[in-house]
Design a protein around this motif. Structure first.
Motif, mmCIF file in Angstrom:
data_model
loop_
_atom_site.group_PDB
_atom_site.id
_atom_site.type_symbol
_atom_site.label_atom_id
_atom_site.label_comp_id
_atom_site.label_asym_id
_atom_site.label_seq_id
_atom_site.Cartn_x
_atom_site.Cartn_y
_atom_site.Cartn_z
ATOM 1 N N GLU A 1 0.829 -1.210 0.000
ATOM 2 C CA GLU A 1 0.000 0.000 0.000
ATOM 3 C C GLU A 1 0.854 1.247 0.000
ATOM 4 O O GLU A 1 0.543 2.228 -0.671
ATOM 5 N N MET A 2 1.922 1.205 0.743
ATOM 6 C CA MET A 2 2.787 2.375 0.799
ATOM 7 C C MET A 2 3.407 2.662 -0.559
ATOM 8 O O MET A 2 3.474 3.795 -0.999
ATOM 9 N N LEU B 1 0.397 8.680 2.970
ATOM 10 C CA LEU B 1 -0.008 7.594 3.868
ATOM 11 C C LEU B 1 -1.496 7.676 4.167
ATOM 12 O O LEU B 1 -2.195 6.668 4.239
ATOM 13 N N ALA C 1 -3.584 6.509 1.226
ATOM 14 C CA ALA C 1 -3.585 5.057 1.101
ATOM 15 C C ALA C 1 -4.434 4.418 2.197
ATOM 16 O O ALA C 1 -5.206 3.497 1.936
ATOM 17 N N ALA C 2 -4.290 4.937 3.402
ATOM 18 C CA ALA C 2 -5.014 4.348 4.526
ATOM 19 C C ALA C 2 -6.522 4.431 4.317
ATOM 20 O O ALA C 2 -7.273 3.538 4.710
ATOM 21 N N PHE D 1 -8.149 4.137 1.645
ATOM 22 C CA PHE D 1 -8.653 3.140 0.705
ATOM 23 C C PHE D 1 -8.179 1.743 1.043
ATOM 24 O O PHE D 1 -8.355 0.822 0.268
ATOM 25 N N SER D 2 -7.567 1.645 2.173
ATOM 26 C CA SER D 2 -6.999 0.365 2.546
ATOM 27 C C SER D 2 -8.045 -0.739 2.542
ATOM 28 O O SER D 2 -9.161 -0.569 3.025
ATOM 29 N N LEU E 1 -7.255 -3.478 3.952
ATOM 30 C CA LEU E 1 -6.867 -4.250 5.128
ATOM 31 C C LEU E 1 -7.834 -4.000 6.268
ATOM 32 O O LEU E 1 -8.413 -2.920 6.381
ATOM 33 N N LEU F 1 -7.791 -3.050 9.289
ATOM 34 C CA LEU F 1 -7.158 -2.342 10.382
ATOM 35 C C LEU F 1 -7.914 -1.039 10.590
ATOM 36 O O LEU F 1 -8.516 -0.516 9.663
ATOM 37 N N ASN G 1 -3.417 1.498 11.010
ATOM 38 C CA ASN G 1 -2.824 1.540 9.685
ATOM 39 C C ASN G 1 -1.770 2.640 9.611
ATOM 40 O O ASN G 1 -0.604 2.404 9.263
ATOM 41 N N MET H 1 1.413 2.112 11.946
ATOM 42 C CA MET H 1 2.401 1.157 11.438
ATOM 43 C C MET H 1 3.215 1.753 10.299
ATOM 44 O O MET H 1 4.423 1.580 10.207
ATOM 45 N N LYS H 2 2.528 2.433 9.432
ATOM 46 C CA LYS H 2 3.229 3.017 8.293
ATOM 47 C C LYS H 2 4.188 4.111 8.733
ATOM 48 O O LYS H 2 5.287 4.238 8.198
#
Lengths: 204, 204
Positions: A168-169, B173, B176-177, B179-180, B182, B184, B189, B192-193
């Motif tokens: 994702e990053m 970041l 992206a988060a 649309f993640s 994942l 989380l 999210n 961690m990034k």
DNA sequence: TATTATAAATGAATGGCGTTCATTTTTAAA
DNA sequence: TTTAAAAATGAACGCCATTCATTTATAATA
């Protein structure tokens, strides 16, 4: 009169159908590149393709649909190139770096798709019912995902963070680079960021 | 009959004007949150605000304009909070980590603005002439930019990469988060990034 | 070849939307 | 009370994606 070396064994109807489809796609690429997605009307496309407006809907479900089609085929092209790179047996970090450069060059070469590409990843503006479950963006992410997965297994990528998160990053780097206000080429921008990220990702 | 302790020294006209403006903004937030930006028509907003359609354009130049207004005021709120954090005298990396968590919580609390926030940073879909030069997104970036700048001067952040580039990465970041795929929380999210990024950013 | 069936093309019509504007209503000033 | 100005209003405008009844082109059949 029939099979005299025209094009395979396709009848006239089939050939004309492909021809129309191609005309629409070419016209759409041209118009989108010139004016952007929103500013291009279906009428614009079909005028450029020299076909009736209604014909559009024999080939694509909607205006969004043709955009998705275009992006899908671009991603497929990219996947081919990456496949070739992977065959060279580089380490994961090296491979990532190569793919990054390759993708950057690719997007530099197809500069006009960048806004479209991003518009497509951002489906927040689309009507709920029309969001594309296939989503082209994740497919882009998958390229990195696979490489990272392998890297983790080989011990080249740190294991305390999910592969998906790292992928994702990387994906987000492209998004940011596209809107960068900095005076760098897309390729330079991406390359520097990748380096930054790799330094934090490499197994010590 | 005039200054009988109503609200400051504002005349009835001024008060009603503010009242209308507030009604429109509240209605817009409500409708956008419920249906998203594109799916909400100006008529929807003005019905919810119980005002005539035309009135909208006495207060905002366009539908995009009110979106930008909303985002601007949210960013301002956030800037306030960050200012408080900075007063605590943490190191740059620590400050970044704190701000990151704060921003994540903030966006978690205002979940509905996330798609709007991103739609606003992606101006590719907007008519050329209407792109917002003020761009709310860069202002978001600036928060990080300032912290990083200070950190570089103090030798806490590596100096071989432009601050702007790092700030861009932090900003991305969030994109992206949002649309993640994942499972989380936004906060996890982002946290961690940020950790990943910091490991590559810290001066050795 | 003549006839019928089917695929493809077509553009006028539909419905929705953002925005404008001439007019009316409300408030302030004189 | 009269006049001036601000604010509100919704019908009307123009643009656009999409639909659909109809026409045209091609293939299949007799």
């Amino acid at each position: 009169m029939e099979g005299t070396g025209k094009e395979e064994t396709l009848g006239r109807r089939e050939r004309k159908k492909l021809q129309s489809r191609k005309a629409i796609i070419d016209a759409a690429v041209k118009e989108f590149a010139a004016k952007g997605f929103r500013e291009t009307s279906v009428a614009d496309i079909m005028n450029a393709a020299d076909l009736g407006i209604g014909t559009f809907y024999n080939y694509f479900q909607s205006k969004e649909d043709i955009l998705m089609s275009l992006l899908a085929s671009l991603i497929e092209q990219m996947e081919e190139d990456v496949k070739a790179l992977r065959a060279e047996g580089k380490s994961s970090p090296e491979l990532i770096a190569s793919v990054t450069i390759l993708a950057a060059r690719f997007l530099d070469a197809n500069r006009f798709v960048l806004p479209l590409f991003l518009a497509a990843s951002d489906q927040s503006g689309m009507p709920e019912g029309k969001r594309d479950k296939r989503m082209k963006s994740p497919r882009f992410k998958e390229i990195f995902e696979n490489i990272l997965q392998e890297g983790q297994e080989k011990g080249e990528i740190r294991k305390d963070v999910p592969v998906l998160l790292i992928a994702e990053m990387f994906h987000s780097l492209y998004q940011a680079a596209a809107f960068s206000a900095l005076d760098l080429s897309f390729e330079e921008n991406i390359a520097m960021k990748t380096r930054m990220l790799l330094d934090g990702i490499r197994a010590k």
